[in-house]
Scaffold this motif. Structure first.
Motif, PDB file in Angstrom:
ATOM      1  N   SER A  85      41.502  24.555  23.336  1.00  0.00           N
ATOM      2  CA  SER A  85      41.412  25.549  24.403  1.00  0.00           C
ATOM      3  C   SER A  85      42.300  26.723  24.024  1.00  0.00           C
ATOM      4  O   SER A  85      43.346  26.552  23.399  1.00  0.00           O
ATOM      5  CB  SER A  85      41.853  24.961  25.750  1.00  0.00           C
ATOM      6  OG  SER A  85      43.194  24.527  25.683  1.00  0.00           O
ATOM      7  N   ALA A  87      45.023  29.497  24.377  1.00  0.00           N
ATOM      8  CA  ALA A  87      46.234  29.715  25.168  1.00  0.00           C
ATOM      9  C   ALA A  87      46.155  31.075  25.856  1.00  0.00           C
ATOM     10  O   ALA A  87      45.672  32.044  25.278  1.00  0.00           O
ATOM     11  CB  ALA A  87      47.465  29.635  24.279  1.00  0.00           C
ATOM     12  N   THR A  88      46.629  31.135  27.098  1.00  0.00           N
ATOM     13  CA  THR A  88      46.588  32.400  27.834  1.00  0.00           C
ATOM     14  C   THR A  88      47.731  33.317  27.453  1.00  0.00           C
ATOM     15  O   THR A  88      47.654  34.523  27.646  1.00  0.00           O
ATOM     16  CB  THR A  88      46.627  32.144  29.349  1.00  0.00           C
ATOM     17  OG1 THR A  88      47.805  31.374  29.658  1.00  0.00           O
ATOM     18  CG2 THR A  88      45.392  31.374  29.784  1.00  0.00           C
ATOM     19  N   GLU A  89      48.811  32.740  26.935  1.00  0.00           N
ATOM     20  CA  GLU A  89      49.919  33.558  26.470  1.00  0.00           C
ATOM     21  C   GLU A  89      50.646  32.836  25.347  1.00  0.00           C
ATOM     22  O   GLU A  89      50.533  31.619  25.188  1.00  0.00           O
ATOM     23  CB  GLU A  89      50.894  33.888  27.602  1.00  0.00           C
ATOM     24  CG  GLU A  89      51.645  32.705  28.162  1.00  0.00           C
ATOM     25  CD  GLU A  89      52.668  33.110  29.214  1.00  0.00           C
ATOM     26  OE1 GLU A  89      52.628  34.268  29.662  1.00  0.00           O
ATOM     27  OE2 GLU A  89      53.503  32.271  29.571  1.00  0.00           O
ATOM     28  N   THR A 100      50.219  25.168  16.759  1.00  0.00           N
ATOM     29  CA  THR A 100      49.306  25.723  17.752  1.00  0.00           C
ATOM     30  C   THR A 100      48.406  26.795  17.149  1.00  0.00           C
ATOM     31  O   THR A 100      47.493  27.276  17.826  1.00  0.00           O
ATOM     32  CB  THR A 100      50.074  26.320  18.946  1.00  0.00           C
ATOM     33  OG1 THR A 100      50.997  27.316  18.483  1.00  0.00           O
ATOM     34  CG2 THR A 100      50.836  25.251  19.711  1.00  0.00           C
ATOM     35  N   THR A 230      43.216  31.899  16.938  1.00  0.00           N
ATOM     36  CA  THR A 230      43.620  31.662  18.327  1.00  0.00           C
ATOM     37  C   THR A 230      44.851  30.771  18.347  1.00  0.00           C
ATOM     38  O   THR A 230      45.155  30.074  17.379  1.00  0.00           O
ATOM     39  CB  THR A 230      42.511  30.955  19.139  1.00  0.00           C
ATOM     40  OG1 THR A 230      42.199  29.700  18.511  1.00  0.00           O
ATOM     41  CG2 THR A 230      41.250  31.795  19.224  1.00  0.00           C
ATOM     42  N   LEU A 231      45.548  30.793  19.471  1.00  0.00           N
ATOM     43  CA  LEU A 231      46.519  29.747  19.773  1.00  0.00           C
ATOM     44  C   LEU A 231      45.813  28.709  20.619  1.00  0.00           C
ATOM     45  O   LEU A 231      45.024  29.055  21.504  1.00  0.00           O
ATOM     46  CB  LEU A 231      47.717  30.294  20.548  1.00  0.00           C
ATOM     47  CG  LEU A 231      48.804  31.041  19.792  1.00  0.00           C
ATOM     48  CD1 LEU A 231      50.045  31.156  20.669  1.00  0.00           C
ATOM     49  CD2 LEU A 231      49.162  30.386  18.473  1.00  0.00           C
ATOM     50  N   THR A 232      46.102  27.452  20.370  1.00  0.00           N
ATOM     51  CA  THR A 232      45.420  26.384  21.072  1.00  0.00           C
ATOM     52  C   THR A 232      46.435  25.314  21.467  1.00  0.00           C
ATOM     53  O   THR A 232      47.644  25.492  21.285  1.00  0.00           O
ATOM     54  CB  THR A 232      44.304  25.798  20.186  1.00  0.00           C
ATOM     55  OG1 THR A 232      43.530  24.858  20.934  1.00  0.00           O
ATOM     56  CG2 THR A 232      44.878  25.116  18.955  1.00  0.00           C
ATOM     57  N   LYS A 233      45.964  24.220  22.002  1.00  0.00           N
ATOM     58  CA  LYS A 233      46.846  23.118  22.401  1.00  0.00           C
ATOM     59  C   LYS A 233      47.629  22.623  21.204  1.00  0.00           C
ATOM     60  O   LYS A 233      47.099  22.501  20.099  1.00  0.00           O
ATOM     61  CB  LYS A 233      46.022  21.984  22.997  1.00  0.00           C
ATOM     62  CG  LYS A 233      46.860  20.819  23.519  1.00  0.00           C
ATOM     63  CD  LYS A 233      45.974  19.754  24.130  1.00  0.00           C
ATOM     64  CE  LYS A 233      46.807  18.582  24.630  1.00  0.00           C
ATOM     65  NZ  LYS A 233      45.954  17.513  25.221  1.00  0.00           N
ATOM     66  N   ASP A 234      48.917  22.313  21.417  1.00  0.00           N
ATOM     67  CA  ASP A 234      49.757  21.947  20.278  1.00  0.00           C
ATOM     68  C   ASP A 234      49.427  20.564  19.725  1.00  0.00           C
ATOM     69  O   ASP A 234      48.969  19.679  20.438  1.00  0.00           O
ATOM     70  CB  ASP A 234      51.243  22.038  20.641  1.00  0.00           C
ATOM     71  CG  ASP A 234      51.658  21.075  21.735  1.00  0.00           C
ATOM     72  OD1 ASP A 234      50.775  20.410  22.307  1.00  0.00           O
ATOM     73  OD2 ASP A 234      52.854  20.987  22.018  1.00  0.00           O
TER      74      ASP A 234
END
Length: 378
Positions: A85, A87-89, A100, A230-234
């Motif tokens: 998913s 990350a929003t920030e 991440t 993207t950044l995503t769940k760690d």
């Protein structure tokens, strides 16, 4: 590019027969840091001008000629977080033990891939397989900075980044304002892209290599990579060893892993490094992480159970856990040859510490050859 391989490759010893290459890594790191600080003032002026361009952003400033599709695919899954998913920030600090950064696409032709995490940035990249010793440094670098870190934190020496790059507005990346870092000698070029991947958080991609034979092709590669970031769940960083005892209680300040499609400079299939600081240490962005605490470095050379770098490492002068080893006269560095078929080292770059005692808290996996089977560090 701050990889273990880069640090090893630039070593220069007065007495190669008695000094391990892991110590040379520290000196190279210090030189890199000094060079960055020397150009910081110039970079700040350039960045200020570039940010001002965002207010008048007009798409299409990069190369506009059509380019054929470029072969590529996903990076080594050991080195990036799998997308789950967005990350929003971005966080104000990254955890070096948690990945991440997700990179969904890279061009074909990278002969080595690496990943590094510090509290201030995450980096993924690799050298192009067409690289030859002494030739141009070609490859890919993807860097995301933590929230509130300035663009002056970006290294000025990344693969594919033009020297004295000029920032010009370009089409947004995933809806975010972006700028090309163009080569002033190649009008319209865009081998590097910088953008805000999250509020108050910057990312940069730079590329030069076999998939970018023309400026337009290099620009297309850089953009496609950038649009896949993207950044995503760690996800947990995994290593070919675990830590116990005193080392398990120390603060991890940096993790770095490099995996080769063929072999590295010393025939290695992979190398993995962890930097540790005393428990409770709060590192600052200005700290030279390669000079804080101690490092653990492990590499595997297939077909060579000792892993000893014969033109770099000193002759064994002791044994550790039944394996031949080299120990520095002052005890601040030790290299063990053959444990689990690897070359494993512990060192205190500031010259204070018992490396052999610290090595007792490093537990190599019994069968570390396959990085996909590595375990969480602690």
């Amino acid at each position: 590019m701050k990889t273990t391989d880069d640090l090893r490759a630039a070593l220069s010893y007065a007495s190669p027969s008695s000094t391990p290459d892991t110590i040379g890594m520290i000196a190279k790191g210090r030189r890199i840091r000094a060079a960055r600080r020397a150009v910081a003032g110039f970079a700040a002026v350039t960045v200020a001008a570039a940010v001002g361009l965002f207010t008048a952003l007009q798409p299409g400033s990069g190369p506009d000629q059509p380019v054929p599709p470029v072969a590529g695919g996903a990076p080594n899954p050991v080195l990036v977080a799998a997308y789950s998913s967005m990350a929003t920030e971005a966080p104000v600090k990254f955890d070096p033990l948690r990945r991440t950064l997700n990179v969904g696409w890279i061009p074909a032709g990278l002969g080595a891939q690496y990943a590094e995490i510090t509290p201030w940035e995450q980096t993924f990249g690799g050298h192009d397989a067409a690289y030859v010793n002494g030739g141009p440094d070609i490859g890919l670098v993807v860097t995301v900075l933590a929230r509130k870190r300035p663009v002056t934190d970006f290294s000025d020496g990344a693969l594919g980044l033009p020297r004295f790059a000029v920032a010009k507005p370009t089409e947004p990346v995933n809806g975010a304002a972006a700028e090309c870092l163009t080569d002033p000698k190649v009008p319209g070029s865009c081998p590097a892209i910088r953008w805000q991947y999250a509020p108050d958080a910057w990312a940069r991609v730079s590329y030069a290599g076999s998939a970018g034979a023309t400026p337009a092709q290099a620009a297309a590669v850089a953009r496609r990579v950038a649009e896949s970031v993207t950044l995503t769940k760690d996800q947990t960083v995994r290593m070919p060893f675990t830590l116990s005892g005193k080392l398990a209680g120390m603060t991890v300040t940096r993790t770095s892993t490099q995996i080769y499609s063929t072999a590295g400079n010393h025939g290695e299939a992979w190398s993995a490094t962890v930097q540790l600081a005393p428990a409770g240490t709060v590192v600052k962005p200005t700290d030279d992480l390669l000079q804080v605490g101690l490092f653990v470095d492990v590499m595997l050379v297939p077909g060579d159970p000792s892993g000893r770098i014969k033109d770099r490492d000193g002759q064994p002068n002791t044994t550790v856990n039944g394996h031949p080893a080299w120990r520095a006269a002052d005890g601040t560095a030790v290299i063990v040859f053959g444990a689990s078929g690897t070359r494993s080292a512990v060192g205190y770059p500031d010259g204070h510490g018992d490396a052999t005692a610290a090595y007792a808290d490093v537990a190599l996996l019994a069968h570390p050859a396959d990085p996909s089977a590595w375990q969480p560090l602690k």
